[in-house]
Design an enzyme around this catalytic site. Sequence first.
Site, PDB file in Angstrom:
ATOM      1  N   VAL A  74       2.232  -0.659  -3.351  1.00  0.00           N
ATOM      2  CA  VAL A  74       1.005  -0.471  -4.138  1.00  0.00           C
ATOM      3  C   VAL A  74       0.613   1.010  -4.209  1.00  0.00           C
ATOM      4  O   VAL A  74       0.328   1.546  -5.277  1.00  0.00           O
ATOM      5  CB  VAL A  74      -0.147  -1.298  -3.512  1.00  0.00           C
ATOM      6  CG1 VAL A  74      -1.493  -0.891  -4.075  1.00  0.00           C
ATOM      7  CG2 VAL A  74       0.099  -2.783  -3.751  1.00  0.00           C
TER       8      VAL A  74
ATOM      9  N   CYS B 181       1.903 -11.535  -0.523  1.00  0.00           N
ATOM     10  CA  CYS B 181       0.692 -11.738  -1.329  1.00  0.00           C
ATOM     11  C   CYS B 181       0.374 -13.221  -1.429  1.00  0.00           C
ATOM     12  O   CYS B 181      -0.484 -13.723  -0.720  1.00  0.00           O
ATOM     13  CB  CYS B 181       0.884 -11.144  -2.715  1.00  0.00           C
ATOM     14  SG  CYS B 181       0.920  -9.353  -2.688  1.00  0.00           S
TER      15      CYS B 181
HETATM   16  N1  LIG Z   1       3.247  -5.565  -2.807  1.00  0.00           N
HETATM   17  C1  LIG Z   1       2.563  -6.208  -3.738  1.00  0.00           C
HETATM   18  O1  LIG Z   1       3.118  -6.827  -4.612  1.00  0.00           O
HETATM   19  C2  LIG Z   1       1.076  -6.210  -3.773  1.00  0.00           C
HETATM   20  C3  LIG Z   1       0.425  -6.528  -4.977  1.00  0.00           C
HETATM   21  C4  LIG Z   1      -0.958  -6.500  -5.026  1.00  0.00           C
HETATM   22  C5  LIG Z   1      -1.666  -6.212  -3.862  1.00  0.00           C
HETATM   23  N2  LIG Z   1      -1.018  -5.945  -2.696  1.00  0.00           N
HETATM   24  C6  LIG Z   1      -1.824  -5.632  -1.519  1.00  0.00           C
HETATM   25  O2  LIG Z   1      -1.824  -4.214  -1.365  1.00  0.00           O
HETATM   26  C7  LIG Z   1      -1.834  -3.863   0.022  1.00  0.00           C
HETATM   27  C8  LIG Z   1      -0.648  -2.972   0.341  1.00  0.00           C
HETATM   28  O3  LIG Z   1       0.538  -3.706   0.119  1.00  0.00           O
HETATM   29  P1  LIG Z   1       1.957  -3.012  -0.029  1.00  0.00           P
HETATM   30  O4  LIG Z   1       2.883  -4.056  -0.510  1.00  0.00           O
HETATM   31  O5  LIG Z   1       1.852  -1.739  -0.802  1.00  0.00           O
HETATM   32  O6  LIG Z   1       2.275  -2.676   1.498  1.00  0.00           O
HETATM   33  P2  LIG Z   1       3.487  -1.814   2.041  1.00  0.00           P
HETATM   34  O7  LIG Z   1       3.780  -2.328   3.381  1.00  0.00           O
HETATM   35  O8  LIG Z   1       4.569  -1.708   1.016  1.00  0.00           O
HETATM   36  O9  LIG Z   1       2.885  -0.342   2.177  1.00  0.00           O
HETATM   37  C9  LIG Z   1       1.860  -0.007   3.041  1.00  0.00           C
HETATM   38  C10 LIG Z   1       2.033   1.424   3.498  1.00  0.00           C
HETATM   39  O10 LIG Z   1       0.913   1.745   4.298  1.00  0.00           O
HETATM   40  C11 LIG Z   1       1.350   2.521   5.383  1.00  0.00           C
HETATM   41  N3  LIG Z   1       0.357   2.417   6.440  1.00  0.00           N
HETATM   42  C12 LIG Z   1       0.135   1.395   7.303  1.00  0.00           C
HETATM   43  N4  LIG Z   1      -0.890   1.680   8.116  1.00  0.00           N
HETATM   44  C13 LIG Z   1      -1.333   2.922   7.746  1.00  0.00           C
HETATM   45  C14 LIG Z   1      -2.359   3.759   8.217  1.00  0.00           C
HETATM   46  N5  LIG Z   1      -3.153   3.394   9.226  1.00  0.00           N
HETATM   47  N6  LIG Z   1      -2.528   4.964   7.635  1.00  0.00           N
HETATM   48  C15 LIG Z   1      -1.710   5.349   6.621  1.00  0.00           C
HETATM   49  N7  LIG Z   1      -0.721   4.606   6.135  1.00  0.00           N
HETATM   50  C16 LIG Z   1      -0.539   3.389   6.690  1.00  0.00           C
HETATM   51  C17 LIG Z   1       2.699   1.944   5.738  1.00  0.00           C
HETATM   52  O11 LIG Z   1       3.473   2.874   6.479  1.00  0.00           O
HETATM   53  C18 LIG Z   1       3.277   1.627   4.350  1.00  0.00           C
HETATM   54  O12 LIG Z   1       4.039   2.705   3.835  1.00  0.00           O
HETATM   55  C19 LIG Z   1      -1.859  -5.188   0.780  1.00  0.00           C
HETATM   56  O13 LIG Z   1      -3.186  -5.542   1.030  1.00  0.00           O
HETATM   57  C20 LIG Z   1      -1.267  -6.164  -0.218  1.00  0.00           C
HETATM   58  O14 LIG Z   1      -1.708  -7.482   0.008  1.00  0.00           O
HETATM   59  C21 LIG Z   1       0.335  -5.907  -2.634  1.00  0.00           C
END
Ligand SMILES: NC(=O)c1ccc[n+]([C@@H]2O[C@H](COP(=O)([O-])OP(=O)(O)OC[C@H]3O[C@@H](n4cnc5c(N)ncnc54)[C@H](O)[C@@H]3O)[C@@H](O)[C@H]2O)c1
Length: 430
Positions: A14, A269
């Site tokens: 995201v 998700c």
């Molecule tokens: N992947 C999807 O399809 C999608 C779609 C819509 C919403 N979301 C939501 O978006 C959010 C993020 O999902 P994602 O898939 O991008 O996750 P992800 O795991 O791909 O990425 C998250 C990133 O955050 C970093 N991170 C973790 N803790 C941290 C901190 N304390 N400080 C800084 N960086 C930190 C991680 O190292 C990682 O690179 C979630 O809530 C998810 O439910 C995801």
Amino acid sequence: MSTHKIAIIGLGYVGLPLARLFATKYPVVGFDINQKRIEELNQGSDHTLELEDEVLQAVLVKEVPFGDSVHGLYCSSNLDDIKDANVYVITVPTPVDKHNRPDLTPLYKSSETVGKVLSKGDIVIYESTVYPGVTEDECIPVLEKISGLKFNEDFYAGYSPERINPGDKEHTVEKILKVTSGSTPEIGTVVNDLYKSVITAGTHLAPTIKVAEAAKVIENSQRDINIAFVNELAKIFNLLEIDTHAVLEAAGTKWNFLPFKPGLVGGHCIGVDPYYLAQKAQEKGYHPEIILAGRRLNDSMGQYVASQVVKTMIKKNIKVNGGKVLNLGITFKENCPDVRNTKAVDVIKALEDYSLEVTTYDPWANEGEVEHEYGINSISTIDGVVEKYDAIVLTVAHKEFLDLDLTQFLKENSVIYDVKGILEECDSRL
Ligand SMILES: NC(=O)c1ccc[n+]([C@@H]2O[C@H](COP(=O)([O-])OP(=O)(O)OC[C@H]3O[C@@H](n4cnc5c(N)ncnc54)[C@H](O)[C@@H]3O)[C@@H](O)[C@H]2O)c1
């Protein structure tokens, strides 16, 4: 020139596409605690494949761009590099623990990080999927405590859920209408204008942060429940020896019949977010029936698929104990390298429980990650494989599998089981 200086916290599926998009207009620092991720991005490549290298490289700048307010993206894991931002956008994971309870640790930790650099007038926008109330009741107190600043006097908040669909090259972040919200009506407008300036599909300003939080979590819960319904239909129609896909195709000719297909519901998700809503409902004394029934049904599908494969083998007089299975696909969805919370693993483990020997081929998955996460040896190329299998199970609909000649892997008597309903010829499908 804009006065927005944006820091994106969490550069995953995201955060990175959003950081790239904002960086086409604003100075942006992408911050992540994962040093390896920062190195990879600064070298101009994204292993999640959400951004093509040239698209990422086109916005990358060599130093923090806040000084001259030039637009561009600088990636860093150094807190100092985000201290001059005035808009913080938090896109960290929101997983569940092993009891399917929301785990807000990344949200607390990232709020602590932002709290350390927060200044008067700043706005903190959360994008992570949560239950209604997390932003204001869980995250804001952390920001206040760490920064010593007062909410809605010294600093403000927003919530704007992300709706991207990993691997989907058509519905990219700028082409998906974005729900926005703010902690005051004025901040709602500021947040909305900020997104409106980069999201070509437009925005919808929700009246409150809680409304925006609830909207996102019900989108995914609704999908989960609808898929659970067709999964239940698949179980019923299998007993009745009726082809579920043919039934859905016929019913789909009605204008208001919803086009859901049976399948495994994995990823972080759809298979996770309903638990967030359920947890909040339970806290308030309401036990959600439909939401949790949907979760239970969808979580049972891996086991069900394996049992159907074994039944089909027995019907064809194929010996199960020690039989060899070629499983096609292990990522949580098609044409995407993400293996987190993939339910293909449930199928593989259940097949192994029946004493079948499973070989998994997935051209998208990283073999090391699969081994590390699940202790499963997978192969990312099928070239040179001469083995014949007692059963082939198509678990994930990667585009590569459509052109794969399965006959080369079949014995005289083998089973083809199609979980996704995409093969022209198979013995059985979900
Ligand atoms: N992947 C999807 O399809 C999608 C779609 C819509 C919403 N979301 C939501 O978006 C959010 C993020 O999902 P994602 O898939 O991008 O996750 P992800 O795991 O791909 O990425 C998250 C990133 O955050 C970093 N991170 C973790 N803790 C941290 C901190 N304390 N400080 C800084 N960086 C930190 C991680 O190292 C990682 O690179 C979630 O809530 C998810 O439910 C995801």
